[in-house]
Design an enzyme around this catalytic site. Sequence first.
Site, PDB file in Angstrom:
ATOM      1  NE  ARG A  80      -4.096  -2.358   7.365  1.00  0.00           N
ATOM      2  CZ  ARG A  80      -3.914  -3.495   6.701  1.00  0.00           C
ATOM      3  NH1 ARG A  80      -4.944  -4.088   6.114  1.00  0.00           N
ATOM      4  NH2 ARG A  80      -2.725  -4.043   6.619  1.00  0.00           N
ATOM      5  CB  SER A 114       1.375   0.286   7.481  1.00  0.00           C
ATOM      6  OG  SER A 114       1.880  -0.963   7.108  1.00  0.00           O
ATOM      7  CD  GLU A 160      -2.742   0.927   8.480  1.00  0.00           C
ATOM      8  OE1 GLU A 160      -2.518   0.442   9.600  1.00  0.00           O
ATOM      9  OE2 GLU A 160      -2.327   0.421   7.427  1.00  0.00           O
TER      10      GLU A 160
HETATM   11  N1  EPU Z   1       8.946  -1.542  -0.268  1.00  0.00           N
HETATM   12  C1  EPU Z   1      10.046  -0.827  -0.640  1.00  0.00           C
HETATM   13  N2  EPU Z   1      10.662  -0.065   0.323  1.00  0.00           N
HETATM   14  C2  EPU Z   1      10.233  -0.016   1.597  1.00  0.00           C
HETATM   15  C3  EPU Z   1       9.088  -0.738   1.972  1.00  0.00           C
HETATM   16  C4  EPU Z   1       8.452  -1.520   1.014  1.00  0.00           C
HETATM   17  O1  EPU Z   1      10.474  -0.844  -1.773  1.00  0.00           O
HETATM   18  O2  EPU Z   1      10.845   0.691   2.400  1.00  0.00           O
HETATM   19  C5  EPU Z   1       8.296  -2.422  -1.251  1.00  0.00           C
HETATM   20  C6  EPU Z   1       8.572  -3.873  -0.903  1.00  0.00           C
HETATM   21  O3  EPU Z   1       9.759  -4.321  -1.481  1.00  0.00           O
HETATM   22  C7  EPU Z   1       7.373  -4.584  -1.483  1.00  0.00           C
HETATM   23  C8  EPU Z   1       6.283  -3.566  -1.367  1.00  0.00           C
HETATM   24  O4  EPU Z   1       6.904  -2.301  -1.152  1.00  0.00           O
HETATM   25  O5  EPU Z   1       7.577  -4.888  -2.825  1.00  0.00           O
HETATM   26  C9  EPU Z   1       5.270  -3.872  -0.289  1.00  0.00           C
HETATM   27  O6  EPU Z   1       5.923  -4.012   0.973  1.00  0.00           O
HETATM   28  P1  EPU Z   1       5.446  -5.110   2.035  1.00  0.00           P
HETATM   29  O7  EPU Z   1       5.285  -6.419   1.391  1.00  0.00           O
HETATM   30  O8  EPU Z   1       6.357  -5.005   3.210  1.00  0.00           O
HETATM   31  O9  EPU Z   1       3.988  -4.674   2.447  1.00  0.00           O
HETATM   32  P2  EPU Z   1       3.369  -3.231   2.691  1.00  0.00           P
HETATM   33  O10 EPU Z   1       2.499  -2.885   1.528  1.00  0.00           O
HETATM   34  O11 EPU Z   1       4.409  -2.277   3.079  1.00  0.00           O
HETATM   35  C10 EPU Z   1       1.174  -4.154   3.800  1.00  0.00           C
HETATM   36  C11 EPU Z   1       0.349  -3.792   5.013  1.00  0.00           C
HETATM   37  C12 EPU Z   1       0.976  -4.363   6.264  1.00  0.00           C
HETATM   38  C13 EPU Z   1       1.042  -5.884   6.127  1.00  0.00           C
HETATM   39  C14 EPU Z   1       1.852  -6.229   4.868  1.00  0.00           C
HETATM   40  C15 EPU Z   1       1.821  -7.705   4.577  1.00  0.00           C
HETATM   41  C16 EPU Z   1      -0.735  -1.680   4.544  1.00  0.00           C
HETATM   42  C17 EPU Z   1      -0.749  -0.200   4.744  1.00  0.00           C
HETATM   43  N3  EPU Z   1       0.256  -2.346   5.117  1.00  0.00           N
HETATM   44  O12 EPU Z   1       2.429  -3.521   3.966  1.00  0.00           O
HETATM   45  O13 EPU Z   1       0.129  -4.054   7.356  1.00  0.00           O
HETATM   46  O14 EPU Z   1       1.657  -6.479   7.255  1.00  0.00           O
HETATM   47  O15 EPU Z   1       1.279  -5.559   3.701  1.00  0.00           O
HETATM   48  O16 EPU Z   1       0.549  -8.083   4.167  1.00  0.00           O
HETATM   49  O17 EPU Z   1      -1.624  -2.212   3.857  1.00  0.00           O
HETATM   50  C18 EPU Z   1      -0.250  -2.395   9.010  1.00  0.00           C
HETATM   51  O18 EPU Z   1      -1.306  -2.134   8.417  1.00  0.00           O
HETATM   52  O19 EPU Z   1       0.085  -1.795  10.070  1.00  0.00           O
HETATM   53  C19 EPU Z   1       0.644  -3.389   8.463  1.00  0.00           C
HETATM   54  C20 EPU Z   1       1.864  -3.633   8.970  1.00  0.00           C
END
Ligand code: EPU
Length: 338
Positions: free
Chosen positions: A164, A238, A334
């Site tokens: 990012r 995010s 972000e």
């Molecule tokens: N989780 C929780 N509680 C929550 C949210 C997440 O326990 O409220 C856990 C989920 O269960 C999972 C882990 O955290 O095990 C990761 O969650 P998720 O797979 O939804 O991905 P993320 O890390 O929250 C990142 C990117 C997203 C992208 C997704 C999919 C960043 C900051 N965010 O989110 O990007 O769509 O992976 O690749 O790297 C963005 O940058 O705006 C964005 C949406």
Amino acid sequence: MQIETGVSLKPYNTFGLPALAQTLVRIESDADVRRVLDHPELGKLPKFVLGGGSNIVLTRDVSQVVLKVEVKGRRIVEERADAWIVEAGGGENWHDFVTWTLDQGLPGLENMALIPGTVGASPVQNIGAYGVELKDRFESLDAVYLVTGRGATLDRPSCRFGYRDSVFKQSLAGKSLITRVRFRLPKPWQPLLGYLDLERKMAETGQHAPTPRQVYDWVCEIRRAKLPDPAVVGNAGSFFKNPVVTVEQCRDIIGRDPEIVHYPMPDGSFKLAAGWLIDACGWKGKSIGRAGVYEKQALVLINRGGAIGAEVVTLARAIQESVYGRFGIRLEPEPVVV
Ligand code: EPU
């Protein structure tokens, strides 16, 4: 070139936050940028480049000259032995462009379907989702430097992509306007299905050799299920980056919270799920004023209706403090706070 004054930016930021642009100019070409720079009054004033407004938190009116990037156009540039090169104007909507590439039979961007924002903003924060980052598909871009008016083409190393992050958030922040971006879509296409949510889709449907369109549909379904549509609920995706910690820090946190979601990185460090950390601090569904934490994904802050930028910033700070208090980790936002 039309110069507009006192323009509401509410429709131009996905959080739907209120703010006025004292002066706004729509940029449809490189020549438009140079017209602004040569303008007797506007030329001397500071500039603010606005893309799809999906990565900003507006806390005040913008006194700089807002350059709203509306450079349009999509085309296939060339076919190489190992890839297709495609190009889009900075003002094109990202998701529409991804859909267009698939309609042309040129897959490679499907894992990044439905990311809000514009093509021109996509390299700035090196957007990414479901195992693919923009830098993995990036060929080059055209930009205009806002001080000199000089045009330049930047290749991948020049953009200094990170998680990012890019040169456009660092040394070139506020200093250039991206007019066109070219992408390299490798041949032959191979699906990237390593991300847990996609593995689940494969298991659910029993389809282990999906088509590009199938992957695109899965990504859209996954995103729609856990991320709010900015057209309905204001948000900027995010809100925090997933923090990267050393193996010692990770071990220490696991010792206290064995459930913590963490991913090993190639360099031996660990990436922690910021959404999990925020969720563990009890923030999911909570609000401060009219800004809230999304019920289905704690990493996403939302506008519950009529929020102002200051409320979003107050909520973000409160979350940072509680995550720091419990885990000793500083979450980094972000979006850019203006
Ligand atoms: N989780 C929780 N509680 C929550 C949210 C997440 O326990 O409220 C856990 C989920 O269960 C999972 C882990 O955290 O095990 C990761 O969650 P998720 O797979 O939804 O991905 P993320 O890390 O929250 C990142 C990117 C997203 C992208 C997704 C999919 C960043 C900051 N965010 O989110 O990007 O769509 O992976 O690749 O790297 C963005 O940058 O705006 C964005 C949406």
